[in-house]
Design an enzyme around this catalytic site. Structure first.
Site, PDB file in Angstrom:
ATOM      1  N   GLU A  35      -2.602  -0.103  29.279  1.00 29.34           N
ATOM      2  CA  GLU A  35      -3.165  -0.467  27.965  1.00 29.34           C
ATOM      3  C   GLU A  35      -4.057  -1.689  28.175  1.00 29.34           C
ATOM      4  O   GLU A  35      -3.588  -2.709  28.668  1.00 29.34           O
ATOM      5  CB  GLU A  35      -2.031  -0.766  26.978  1.00 29.34           C
ATOM      6  CG  GLU A  35      -2.467  -1.391  25.668  1.00 29.34           C
ATOM      7  CD  GLU A  35      -3.513  -0.587  24.909  1.00 29.34           C
ATOM      8  OE1 GLU A  35      -3.264   0.584  24.600  1.00 29.34           O
ATOM      9  OE2 GLU A  35      -4.596  -1.147  24.637  1.00 29.34           O
ATOM     10  N   CYS A  43      -2.759   1.558  14.860  1.00 31.64           N
ATOM     11  CA  CYS A  43      -1.923   1.536  13.653  1.00 31.64           C
ATOM     12  C   CYS A  43      -1.138   0.232  13.554  1.00 31.64           C
ATOM     13  O   CYS A  43      -1.104  -0.402  12.506  1.00 31.64           O
ATOM     14  CB  CYS A  43      -0.979   2.736  13.645  1.00 31.64           C
ATOM     15  SG  CYS A  43       0.048   2.797  12.176  1.00 31.64           S
ATOM     16  N   LYS A  51      -2.778  -3.588   7.486  1.00 27.19           N
ATOM     17  CA  LYS A  51      -3.478  -3.205   6.235  1.00 27.19           C
ATOM     18  C   LYS A  51      -2.487  -3.107   5.073  1.00 27.19           C
ATOM     19  O   LYS A  51      -2.719  -3.641   3.994  1.00 27.19           O
ATOM     20  CB  LYS A  51      -4.208  -1.884   6.466  1.00 27.19           C
ATOM     21  CG  LYS A  51      -4.957  -1.274   5.293  1.00 27.19           C
ATOM     22  CD  LYS A  51      -4.151  -0.449   4.330  1.00 27.19           C
ATOM     23  CE  LYS A  51      -3.292   0.624   4.922  1.00 27.19           C
ATOM     24  NZ  LYS A  51      -3.976   1.815   5.395  1.00 27.19           N
ATOM     25  N   TYR A  99       7.488  -2.579  20.515  1.00 22.67           N
ATOM     26  CA  TYR A  99       6.910  -1.441  21.251  1.00 22.67           C
ATOM     27  C   TYR A  99       7.028  -1.667  22.762  1.00 22.67           C
ATOM     28  O   TYR A  99       7.318  -0.744  23.521  1.00 22.67           O
ATOM     29  CB  TYR A  99       5.438  -1.242  20.857  1.00 22.67           C
ATOM     30  CG  TYR A  99       5.262  -0.274  19.713  1.00 22.67           C
ATOM     31  CD1 TYR A  99       5.693  -0.607  18.429  1.00 22.67           C
ATOM     32  CD2 TYR A  99       4.671   0.967  19.904  1.00 22.67           C
ATOM     33  CE1 TYR A  99       5.545   0.277  17.372  1.00 22.67           C
ATOM     34  CE2 TYR A  99       4.518   1.865  18.859  1.00 22.67           C
ATOM     35  CZ  TYR A  99       4.953   1.516  17.592  1.00 22.67           C
ATOM     36  OH  TYR A  99       4.805   2.400  16.562  1.00 22.67           O
ATOM     37  N   TYR A 178     -11.554   6.209   3.628  1.00 19.36           N
ATOM     38  CA  TYR A 178     -10.236   5.574   3.551  1.00 19.36           C
ATOM     39  C   TYR A 178     -10.326   4.053   3.692  1.00 19.36           C
ATOM     40  O   TYR A 178      -9.827   3.299   2.868  1.00 19.36           O
ATOM     41  CB  TYR A 178      -9.353   6.058   4.709  1.00 19.36           C
ATOM     42  CG  TYR A 178      -8.754   7.417   4.588  1.00 19.36           C
ATOM     43  CD1 TYR A 178      -9.521   8.567   4.700  1.00 19.36           C
ATOM     44  CD2 TYR A 178      -7.384   7.560   4.418  1.00 19.36           C
ATOM     45  CE1 TYR A 178      -8.942   9.820   4.633  1.00 19.36           C
ATOM     46  CE2 TYR A 178      -6.791   8.806   4.356  1.00 19.36           C
ATOM     47  CZ  TYR A 178      -7.574   9.938   4.458  1.00 19.36           C
ATOM     48  OH  TYR A 178      -7.006  11.171   4.395  1.00 19.36           O
ATOM     49  N   GLU A 182      -9.759   1.161   0.796  1.00 24.24           N
ATOM     50  CA  GLU A 182      -8.556   0.340   0.891  1.00 24.24           C
ATOM     51  C   GLU A 182      -8.924  -1.143   0.941  1.00 24.24           C
ATOM     52  O   GLU A 182      -8.321  -1.972   0.239  1.00 24.24           O
ATOM     53  CB  GLU A 182      -7.734   0.742   2.119  1.00 24.24           C
ATOM     54  CG  GLU A 182      -7.146   2.141   1.946  1.00 24.24           C
ATOM     55  CD  GLU A 182      -6.286   2.619   3.109  1.00 24.24           C
ATOM     56  OE1 GLU A 182      -5.541   3.586   2.913  1.00 24.24           O
ATOM     57  OE2 GLU A 182      -6.356   2.047   4.205  1.00 24.24           O
ATOM     58  N   GLY A 264     -16.333   5.639   9.658  1.00 18.35           N
ATOM     59  CA  GLY A 264     -15.704   6.605  10.554  1.00 18.35           C
ATOM     60  C   GLY A 264     -15.333   5.985  11.888  1.00 18.35           C
ATOM     61  O   GLY A 264     -15.749   4.872  12.225  1.00 18.35           O
ATOM     62  N   HIS A 438      14.201  10.722 -15.848  1.00 23.11           N
ATOM     63  CA  HIS A 438      13.538   9.986 -16.904  1.00 23.11           C
ATOM     64  C   HIS A 438      14.095   8.574 -17.042  1.00 23.11           C
ATOM     65  O   HIS A 438      15.310   8.390 -16.942  1.00 23.11           O
ATOM     66  CB  HIS A 438      13.738  10.747 -18.224  1.00 23.11           C
ATOM     67  CG  HIS A 438      13.022  10.138 -19.373  1.00 23.11           C
ATOM     68  ND1 HIS A 438      11.658  10.235 -19.522  1.00 23.11           N
ATOM     69  CD2 HIS A 438      13.466   9.406 -20.424  1.00 23.11           C
ATOM     70  CE1 HIS A 438      11.299   9.592 -20.625  1.00 23.11           C
ATOM     71  NE2 HIS A 438      12.366   9.076 -21.183  1.00 23.11           N
ATOM     72  N   GLU A 443       8.422  12.240 -12.900  1.00 23.36           N
ATOM     73  CA  GLU A 443       8.920  13.347 -13.730  1.00 23.36           C
ATOM     74  C   GLU A 443       7.776  14.240 -14.216  1.00 23.36           C
ATOM     75  O   GLU A 443       7.979  15.406 -14.540  1.00 23.36           O
ATOM     76  CB  GLU A 443       9.745  12.826 -14.911  1.00 23.36           C
ATOM     77  CG  GLU A 443       8.946  12.104 -15.979  1.00 23.36           C
ATOM     78  CD  GLU A 443       9.832  11.617 -17.123  1.00 23.36           C
ATOM     79  OE1 GLU A 443      10.684  12.372 -17.596  1.00 23.36           O
ATOM     80  OE2 GLU A 443       9.667  10.445 -17.543  1.00 23.36           O
TER      81      GLU A 443
END
Ligand code: NDP
Length: 449
Positions: A35, A43, A51, A99, A178, A182, A264, A438, A443
């Site tokens: 990595e 994420c 976020k 992680y 998105y 947001e 994008g 309710h 509902e």
């Protein structure tokens, strides 16, 4: 002596890569992961998780405002961006550690550097070391696309937005998908003046039309400005440090402190060396794979955003898990891409599962539509005129509910549960046979006649 250094070498420790590494190791494989940035991927480090924390933070503005309707008198409320930013950053650090621990406790070796593919079974680390592996998994994710306009070096993407040194007074966001919506909601609720500029005249293309129309109306009433059919042409930094944002067809620039683009995300395969293994990338730079996540090279697989199928974390996790079970667990399986629920954490949020009305009609479904347009009880008391809107798309021939789409408070929380019913193929009669809970907003789902 083993023929290869590892059974599996994963490039990219995001959601898909970490899941695949952990499960493969559990099946007895010798696994390593490289990595180049931080363990956790988009994420965890610079996407969904931080976020959502900003969304929660910005919601307090609404709660503080609405509290008056419930008898509260609140003194002067002040918001401190630096405090919030640093709290969010420390939570991201905590998750990254979690992680990393997952990799360690599963005996996955972790190389904190970039790796590139040099052949069907070889990778080279940035430090120059060559490593061999029986199987290579590409899980490098995607990267924000920066449109080509003069002055785009002054613009930021969702990668940088979590680290702003000061809270901006005026923000221009390019894109109406998105991420744009947001962050428009976050900045607006936290007190910035927000303008969304988009190349088309639509927001959230592909989402259920009635929901998009409702979101546009509510966000405009909440103070977000829109410039449609008017992408950014150039951004100029002024003497006072502010940015002049020139958009197509408008003589007057928008003055902003921050310009963010959210147009994008593209698979992050540049310079990855996949051509050395005979892999030809797709038109967006993606690694083309089959249903088992296998590429054109028999020893190389790919999962997650880099495959440009569905850019959602839970999908990448499932792909990574299915890959590991298939290749190392002796239980070949594929994942189902139907009925994937999704949500936009705009303010108010919207969420959906299954077909939109337009999709159902073009698929030849004998469509019957049920809607509920209601004012949530809490909004009524808080003198907030905003209304929620739920829509069921029903196949009139089978009575099956083939789509549910919702905008309103807590829509994503409600939708996850109703997605089970839609995935299970339940009928409108099944919905109707369920007694309402309710008083709740959910509902409405069983009261549409
Ligand atoms: P989206 O694909 O959602 O939206 C892109 C937006 O940018 C659209 O409004 C599009 O306009 C516009 N656009 C695209 N290309 C250009 C261009 N070259 N110049 C100008 N405008 C352009 O992308 P995002 O970046 O918002 O998000 C990427 C992905 O990340 C999402 O598709 C989603 O899968 C994932 N994501 C999911 C979230 C969630 O689940 N809640 C949250 C955030 C991201 P138009 O379509 O009108 O032409």
């Amino acid at each position: 002596m083993a023929e290869y250094d590892y059974d599996l070498f994963v490039i990219g420790a995001g959601s898909g890569g970490v899941r695949a590494a952990r499960i493969a190791a559990g099946h007895g494989a010798r696994v390593a992961v490289a990595e180049e940035f931080r363990v956790g991927g988009t994420c965890v480090i610079r996407g969904c998780v931080p976020k959502k924390l900003l969304v929660y933070a910005s919601h307090f503005a609404e709660e503080l405002h609405d509290a008056a309707g419930f008898g509260w008198t609140i003194g002067e409320a002040k918001f401190d961006w630096a405090k919030l930013r640093d709290f969010v950053a420390s939570d991201v650090d905590r998750l990254e550690r979690a992680y990393t621990n997952t990799l360690d406790s599963n005996k996955v070796e972790h190389f904190a550097e970039r790796a590139t593919v040099t052949g069907p079974n070889t990778v080279r680390l940035a430090s120059g070391r060559e490593i061999t592996a029986k199987i290579i998994l590409i899980a490098v994710g995607a990267w924000p696309v920066m449109p080509a306009f003069a002055g785009n070096e002054h613009a930021i993407t969702s990668n940088e937005v979590f680290h702003l040194s000061t809270f901006p007074k005026r923000v221009v966001i390019q894109g109406a998908g998105y991420i744009a919506l947001e962050f428009a909601g976050i900045f607006n609720a936290l007190g910035a003046e927000v303008t969304v500029v988009n190349r088309s005249d639509q927001i959230l293309r592909g989402y259920e039309e009635d929901l998009r129309t409702r979101l546009l109306k509510i966000t405009q009433e909440r103070g977000i400005a829109y410039r449609f059919n008017s992408p950014i042409e150039r951004v100029e930094k002024q003497g006072d440090g502010r940015l002049a944002v020139h958009t197509a067809g408008h003589p007057d620039p928008i003055i902003a402190d921050v310009v963010m683009v959210a147009t994008g995300r593209r698979p992050k395969t540049d310079g990855l060396g996949l051509e050395n293994a005979g892999i030809t990338l797709g038109k967006n730079g993606e690694v083309p794979v089959d249903a088992h996540n296998a590429s054109a090279c028999p020893s190389i697989y790919a999962v997650g955003d880099v495959t440009d199928r569905v850019q959602l974390t839970p999908v990448a996790i499932r792909e990574g898990h299915a890959f590991a079970d298939t290749v190392f667990g002796g239980t070949p399986r594929t994942i189902a891409y139907d009925h994937i629920p999704s949500a936009v954490f705009s303010q108010p949020p919207l969420a959906g599962v299954g077909m939109t009305e337009a999709e159902a009609r073009s698929a030849g479904v004998n469509v019957k539509v049920f809607t509920s347009d209601f004012r949530p009880m809490k909004n009524m008391f808080a003198s907030r005129p905003e209304r929620g809107f739920y829509k069921l798309i029903v196949d009139a021939d089978s009575d099956r509910v083939v789509g549910v789409h919702m905008i309103g408070p807590e829509a994503p929380e409600i939708l996850q549960a109703v997605a089970i019913a839609v995935k299970a193929g339940l009928t409108k009669a099944d919905f109707d046979a369920t007694v309402a809970l309710h008083p709740s907003m959910a509902e409405e789902l069983v009261l549409m006649r």
